[in-house]
Design an enzyme around this catalytic site. Structure first.
Site, PDB file in Angstrom:
ATOM      1  N   HIS A  52     -72.325 -10.210 -14.112  1.00 22.45           N
ATOM      2  CA  HIS A  52     -71.877 -11.306 -14.973  1.00 22.45           C
ATOM      3  C   HIS A  52     -70.382 -11.102 -15.213  1.00 22.45           C
ATOM      4  O   HIS A  52     -69.973 -10.191 -15.945  1.00 22.45           O
ATOM      5  CB  HIS A  52     -72.651 -11.298 -16.301  1.00 22.45           C
ATOM      6  CG  HIS A  52     -72.181 -12.347 -17.260  1.00 22.45           C
ATOM      7  ND1 HIS A  52     -72.924 -13.460 -17.576  1.00 22.45           N
ATOM      8  CD2 HIS A  52     -71.022 -12.466 -17.953  1.00 22.45           C
ATOM      9  CE1 HIS A  52     -72.236 -14.207 -18.421  1.00 22.45           C
ATOM     10  NE2 HIS A  52     -71.082 -13.620 -18.665  1.00 22.45           N
ATOM     11  N   LEU A  53     -69.568 -11.940 -14.565  1.00 23.63           N
ATOM     12  CA  LEU A  53     -68.117 -11.759 -14.619  1.00 23.63           C
ATOM     13  C   LEU A  53     -67.474 -12.954 -15.294  1.00 23.63           C
ATOM     14  O   LEU A  53     -67.313 -14.022 -14.693  1.00 23.63           O
ATOM     15  CB  LEU A  53     -67.552 -11.621 -13.194  1.00 23.63           C
ATOM     16  CG  LEU A  53     -68.275 -10.628 -12.274  1.00 23.63           C
ATOM     17  CD1 LEU A  53     -67.687 -10.681 -10.872  1.00 23.63           C
ATOM     18  CD2 LEU A  53     -68.169  -9.213 -12.844  1.00 23.63           C
ATOM     19  N   GLY A  54     -67.157 -12.794 -16.574  1.00 20.78           N
ATOM     20  CA  GLY A  54     -66.430 -13.836 -17.287  1.00 20.78           C
ATOM     21  C   GLY A  54     -65.268 -13.152 -17.982  1.00 20.78           C
ATOM     22  O   GLY A  54     -64.790 -12.115 -17.512  1.00 20.78           O
ATOM     23  N   GLU A  75     -77.350 -19.465 -20.365  1.00 20.95           N
ATOM     24  CA  GLU A  75     -77.943 -18.740 -21.493  1.00 20.95           C
ATOM     25  C   GLU A  75     -78.579 -19.702 -22.495  1.00 20.95           C
ATOM     26  O   GLU A  75     -79.604 -19.384 -23.102  1.00 20.95           O
ATOM     27  CB  GLU A  75     -76.870 -17.890 -22.178  1.00 20.95           C
ATOM     28  CG  GLU A  75     -76.457 -16.696 -21.341  1.00 20.95           C
ATOM     29  CD  GLU A  75     -75.023 -16.260 -21.574  1.00 20.95           C
ATOM     30  OE1 GLU A  75     -74.104 -17.005 -21.162  1.00 20.95           O
ATOM     31  OE2 GLU A  75     -74.808 -15.191 -22.159  1.00 20.95           O
ATOM     32  N   HIS A 126     -75.038  -9.260 -22.851  1.00 17.80           N
ATOM     33  CA  HIS A 126     -75.207 -10.307 -21.819  1.00 17.80           C
ATOM     34  C   HIS A 126     -76.650 -10.344 -21.289  1.00 17.80           C
ATOM     35  O   HIS A 126     -76.891 -10.834 -20.186  1.00 17.80           O
ATOM     36  CB  HIS A 126     -74.295 -10.060 -20.602  1.00 17.80           C
ATOM     37  CG  HIS A 126     -72.832 -10.297 -20.856  1.00 17.80           C
ATOM     38  ND1 HIS A 126     -71.855  -9.622 -20.177  1.00 17.80           N
ATOM     39  CD2 HIS A 126     -72.194 -11.147 -21.686  1.00 17.80           C
ATOM     40  CE1 HIS A 126     -70.661 -10.026 -20.581  1.00 17.80           C
ATOM     41  NE2 HIS A 126     -70.840 -10.953 -21.514  1.00 17.80           N
ATOM     42  N   GLU A 168     -69.012 -17.185 -10.683  1.00 18.80           N
ATOM     43  CA  GLU A 168     -69.481 -18.470 -10.166  1.00 18.80           C
ATOM     44  C   GLU A 168     -68.402 -19.232  -9.405  1.00 18.80           C
ATOM     45  O   GLU A 168     -68.709 -20.134  -8.628  1.00 18.80           O
ATOM     46  CB  GLU A 168     -69.963 -19.354 -11.331  1.00 18.80           C
ATOM     47  CG  GLU A 168     -71.235 -18.848 -11.968  1.00 18.80           C
ATOM     48  CD  GLU A 168     -71.514 -19.486 -13.327  1.00 18.80           C
ATOM     49  OE1 GLU A 168     -71.099 -20.647 -13.539  1.00 18.80           O
ATOM     50  OE2 GLU A 168     -72.141 -18.827 -14.160  1.00 18.80           O
ATOM     51  N   ASN A 169     -67.131 -18.901  -9.682  1.00 17.42           N
ATOM     52  CA  ASN A 169     -66.043 -19.739  -9.155  1.00 17.42           C
ATOM     53  C   ASN A 169     -65.020 -19.040  -8.273  1.00 17.42           C
ATOM     54  O   ASN A 169     -64.363 -19.708  -7.470  1.00 17.42           O
ATOM     55  CB  ASN A 169     -65.286 -20.376 -10.329  1.00 17.42           C
ATOM     56  CG  ASN A 169     -66.149 -21.339 -11.093  1.00 17.42           C
ATOM     57  OD1 ASN A 169     -66.593 -22.339 -10.554  1.00 17.42           O
ATOM     58  ND2 ASN A 169     -66.427 -21.017 -12.346  1.00 17.42           N
ATOM     59  N   ARG A 196     -78.644 -17.675 -30.859  1.00 17.82           N
ATOM     60  CA  ARG A 196     -78.195 -16.502 -30.115  1.00 17.82           C
ATOM     61  C   ARG A 196     -77.832 -15.415 -31.127  1.00 17.82           C
ATOM     62  O   ARG A 196     -77.080 -15.667 -32.071  1.00 17.82           O
ATOM     63  CB  ARG A 196     -76.960 -16.837 -29.287  1.00 17.82           C
ATOM     64  CG  ARG A 196     -76.431 -15.616 -28.594  1.00 17.82           C
ATOM     65  CD  ARG A 196     -75.046 -15.828 -28.077  1.00 17.82           C
ATOM     66  NE  ARG A 196     -74.568 -14.601 -27.457  1.00 17.82           N
ATOM     67  CZ  ARG A 196     -73.304 -14.187 -27.493  1.00 17.82           C
ATOM     68  NH1 ARG A 196     -72.393 -14.896 -28.117  1.00 17.82           N
ATOM     69  NH2 ARG A 196     -72.960 -13.077 -26.897  1.00 17.82           N
ATOM     70  N   ARG A 213     -60.453  -6.430 -22.265  1.00 19.33           N
ATOM     71  CA  ARG A 213     -61.026  -5.107 -22.580  1.00 19.33           C
ATOM     72  C   ARG A 213     -60.821  -4.158 -21.405  1.00 19.33           C
ATOM     73  O   ARG A 213     -60.915  -4.564 -20.250  1.00 19.33           O
ATOM     74  CB  ARG A 213     -62.528  -5.215 -22.861  1.00 19.33           C
ATOM     75  CG  ARG A 213     -62.875  -5.994 -24.105  1.00 19.33           C
ATOM     76  CD  ARG A 213     -64.358  -5.843 -24.437  1.00 19.33           C
ATOM     77  NE  ARG A 213     -64.764  -6.867 -25.375  1.00 19.33           N
ATOM     78  CZ  ARG A 213     -65.699  -7.781 -25.134  1.00 19.33           C
ATOM     79  NH1 ARG A 213     -66.333  -7.787 -23.972  1.00 19.33           N
ATOM     80  NH2 ARG A 213     -66.003  -8.670 -26.036  1.00 19.33           N
ATOM     81  N   ASP A 247     -56.565 -14.573 -17.740  1.00 22.94           N
ATOM     82  CA  ASP A 247     -57.285 -15.635 -17.041  1.00 22.94           C
ATOM     83  C   ASP A 247     -57.212 -15.426 -15.528  1.00 22.94           C
ATOM     84  O   ASP A 247     -56.123 -15.376 -14.957  1.00 22.94           O
ATOM     85  CB  ASP A 247     -56.666 -16.991 -17.422  1.00 22.94           C
ATOM     86  CG  ASP A 247     -57.536 -18.140 -16.955  1.00 22.94           C
ATOM     87  OD1 ASP A 247     -57.690 -18.313 -15.741  1.00 22.94           O
ATOM     88  OD2 ASP A 247     -58.063 -18.849 -17.828  1.00 22.94           O
ATOM     89  N   CYS A 248     -58.377 -15.335 -14.917  1.00 23.47           N
ATOM     90  CA  CYS A 248     -58.443 -15.006 -13.491  1.00 23.47           C
ATOM     91  C   CYS A 248     -57.729 -16.058 -12.631  1.00 23.47           C
ATOM     92  O   CYS A 248     -57.060 -15.722 -11.651  1.00 23.47           O
ATOM     93  CB  CYS A 248     -59.909 -14.883 -13.101  1.00 23.47           C
ATOM     94  SG  CYS A 248     -60.166 -14.261 -11.466  1.00 23.47           S
ATOM     95  N   ASN A 270     -75.031 -20.976 -31.505  1.00 17.16           N
ATOM     96  CA  ASN A 270     -74.365 -19.701 -31.220  1.00 17.16           C
ATOM     97  C   ASN A 270     -73.217 -19.561 -32.212  1.00 17.16           C
ATOM     98  O   ASN A 270     -72.152 -20.151 -32.038  1.00 17.16           O
ATOM     99  CB  ASN A 270     -73.854 -19.717 -29.773  1.00 17.16           C
ATOM    100  CG  ASN A 270     -73.130 -18.438 -29.404  1.00 17.16           C
ATOM    101  OD1 ASN A 270     -72.946 -17.544 -30.243  1.00 17.16           O
ATOM    102  ND2 ASN A 270     -72.710 -18.340 -28.161  1.00 17.16           N
TER     103      ASN A 270
HETATM  104  P1  AMP Z   1     -66.362 -17.220 -18.916  1.00 14.63           P
HETATM  105  O1  AMP Z   1     -65.990 -16.196 -19.952  1.00 14.63           O
HETATM  106  O2  AMP Z   1     -67.702 -16.974 -18.281  1.00 14.63           O
HETATM  107  O3  AMP Z   1     -66.182 -18.640 -19.375  1.00 14.63           O
HETATM  108  O4  AMP Z   1     -65.302 -17.037 -17.713  1.00 14.63           O
HETATM  109  C1  AMP Z   1     -63.925 -17.200 -17.908  1.00 14.63           C
HETATM  110  C2  AMP Z   1     -63.197 -16.650 -16.681  1.00 14.63           C
HETATM  111  O5  AMP Z   1     -63.594 -17.396 -15.513  1.00 14.63           O
HETATM  112  C3  AMP Z   1     -61.681 -16.795 -16.770  1.00 14.63           C
HETATM  113  O6  AMP Z   1     -61.053 -15.595 -16.349  1.00 14.63           O
HETATM  114  C4  AMP Z   1     -61.377 -17.902 -15.777  1.00 14.63           C
HETATM  115  O7  AMP Z   1     -60.102 -17.777 -15.200  1.00 14.63           O
HETATM  116  C5  AMP Z   1     -62.460 -17.649 -14.738  1.00 14.63           C
HETATM  117  N1  AMP Z   1     -62.591 -18.821 -13.860  1.00 14.63           N
HETATM  118  C6  AMP Z   1     -63.083 -20.041 -14.173  1.00 14.63           C
HETATM  119  N2  AMP Z   1     -62.955 -20.885 -13.102  1.00 14.63           N
HETATM  120  C7  AMP Z   1     -62.360 -20.167 -12.107  1.00 14.63           C
HETATM  121  C8  AMP Z   1     -61.959 -20.460 -10.776  1.00 14.63           C
HETATM  122  N3  AMP Z   1     -62.129 -21.663 -10.239  1.00 14.63           N
HETATM  123  N4  AMP Z   1     -61.392 -19.466 -10.044  1.00 14.63           N
HETATM  124  C9  AMP Z   1     -61.202 -18.237 -10.579  1.00 14.63           C
HETATM  125  N5  AMP Z   1     -61.574 -17.898 -11.829  1.00 14.63           N
HETATM  126  C10 AMP Z   1     -62.139 -18.848 -12.598  1.00 14.63           C
END
Ligand code: AMP
Length: 425
Positions: free
Chosen positions: A223-225, A400, A195, A349-350, A106, A256, A298-299, A25
């Protein structure tokens, strides 16, 4: 039949239990790699080269549970990282080197040219090149990676797996913008979605968990990242998705904005003297969770800050969930039936908090969270988080890389080294 179409036809199905695929990637200044068994998804080696083309490029990798890291000479690029991978990392694992049957790349944007993964040849390279205007940061980096990988592994087939491919099944009424039609006809301006590899993975996995075949499963995949998108899947095929011409459209993301009034752009330019590149920066890098909270994208940081009483963090999480719930509601209108809502990506996922807030917002259309199951679903756990009375809601960790490895293995021509016809399935 064009050569692009010909290459996308399954030429063989080589998935020996001992086969390995190198998954690459390539980003503009990074290169992620993994040596993966396409049969079971086991990863033998994974790593990343970062700060490529900059002062202190560094490669870090993990093999057999051990972590390693090495700084490389300044300004080196994708070619040198792949050379390092071959000469330094893989040379310590000759058994893996011998088991490699393909390289899977990718590729972010395949425009309208690719609805499936394809074996890479010169025509495919030209087609990826033609899509550079649609992904000016990503596609050139992918091409550099493909070029480097072809030189390093001249005898191995190379396969391109496109982020946009899964969404090529969208109907016209979902992908055409309400703009003068000539912009689509003459310039390809339309919604493409991203995605796709992740949405495809969770679609297949959801079908398995729901005891349905892929071509009869209907899901809403969130898909929430740091980037985030949501897809409506009907009979296993994407019929709508939230990202558009670019990844900026749709949900609130880490940095974004997601959907805004397009009139905002004129307002910023005409009334507030923003230059185009500043608007680009504002919407892509300074907005979203970061922009609203004035704290972080960062969540995890925001959840902690919100519980400590930080108002901006609370507002950012509220808007993220509210806007996501609105999209989920609208995709119920898109689909004749929804077998499951699926959460995936780092947040999906988290974050039990985000999932719980979204499902609570959706109580009116039948969603109720099971608090215990929701709390347990994290760190790679898969399964339902809804009560028995609720609309079904699943957490499915995405993968992926595995999709890329599987597609690459399936497209390996029979005359490839290491191809073992006895293992055809
Ligand atoms: P990704 O882009 O898929 O790697 O996702 C990154 C996002 O996932 C960031 O905003 C992280 O804060 C969030 N994240 C990862 N682990 C946790 C968790 N245990 N609780 C809340 N958010 C999480």
């Amino acid at each position: 039949m064009t050569s692009l179409q010909r290459n996308s036809v399954h030429m063989s199905y080589s998935r020996s239990c001992h086969s390995q695929v190198l998954v690459l990637n390539c980003g503009s200044s990074s290169l992620k790699f993994a040596v993966m068994n396409p049969h079971n998804g086991d990863i033998a080696i994974s790593g990343i080269g970062e700060s490529l083309g900059q002062d202190e490029p560094v490669v870090s990798w993990k093999s057999h549970g051990e972590r390693h890291s090495q700084t490389l000479p300044e300004n080196i690029g994708h070619t040198e990282v792949i050379r390092f991978l071959v000469e330094k990392i893989l040379s310590g694992h000759p058994e893996l080197r011998e088991q490699l049957i393909a390289i899977g790349h990718r590729v972010v944007h395949g425009g309208e040219k690719f609805s499936h993964s394809v074996l890479i040849d010169d025509a495919v390279i030209n087609a990826i090149q033609e899509c550079v205007a649609l992904a000016p940061l990503h596609n050139p980096a992918h091409l550099a990676g493909i070029d480097a990988a072809r030189s390093a592994f001249p005898n191995l087939p190379q396969v391109a797996v496109f982020d946009t491919a899964f969404h090529q099944s969208m109907p016209r009424h979902a992908y055409i913008y309400a703009l003068p039609f000539a912009l689509y006809r003459d310039h390809g301006i339309r919604r493409y979605g991203m995605h796709g590899t992740s949405h495809r993975f969770v679609t297949e996995r959801a079908a398995t968990l729901l005891n349905l075949s892929v071509d009869e499963v209907n899901i809403i995949s969130a898909h929430l990242g740091n980037g985030a998108s949501i897809t409506a899947v009907h009979n296993g095929r994407s019929v709508d998705t939230s990202m558009g011409l670019t990844p900026l459209e749709g949900l609130v993301m880490g940095t974004r904005s997601g959907d805004v009034d397009p009139g905002l752009l004129m307002h910023l330019g005409n009334r507030m003297d923003y230059a185009l590149h500043e608007i680009n920066d504002l919407l892509n890098k300074k907005s979203g969770l970061l922009g609203i909270s004035e704290l972080s994208n960062d969540c995890r940081t925001l959840e902690q800050a919100a519980s400590d009483g930080h108002d901006g963090a609370q507002l950012a999480l509220d808007i993220f969930c509210y806007r996501l719930a609105k999209y989920i509601g609208s995709y119920h209108a898109v689909l004749p039936q929804v077998d499951a809502l699926v959460f995936t990506g780092g947040i999906g996922e988290n974050s039990s908090l985000i999932r719980q807030k979204v499902m609570t917002q959706l109580a009116g259309i039948g969603y109720t969270v099971d608090a215990q199951k929701n709390d347990r679903a994290r760190f790679g756990e898969e399964g339902p988080i809804s009560t028995d009375q609720s609309a079904v809601t699943l957490v499915i960790p995405t993968n992926e890389e595995w999709v890329i490895a599987r597609d690459a293995a399936e497209l390996v021509p029979p005359d490839t080294p290491n191809h073992d016809p006895r293992t055809r399935e």
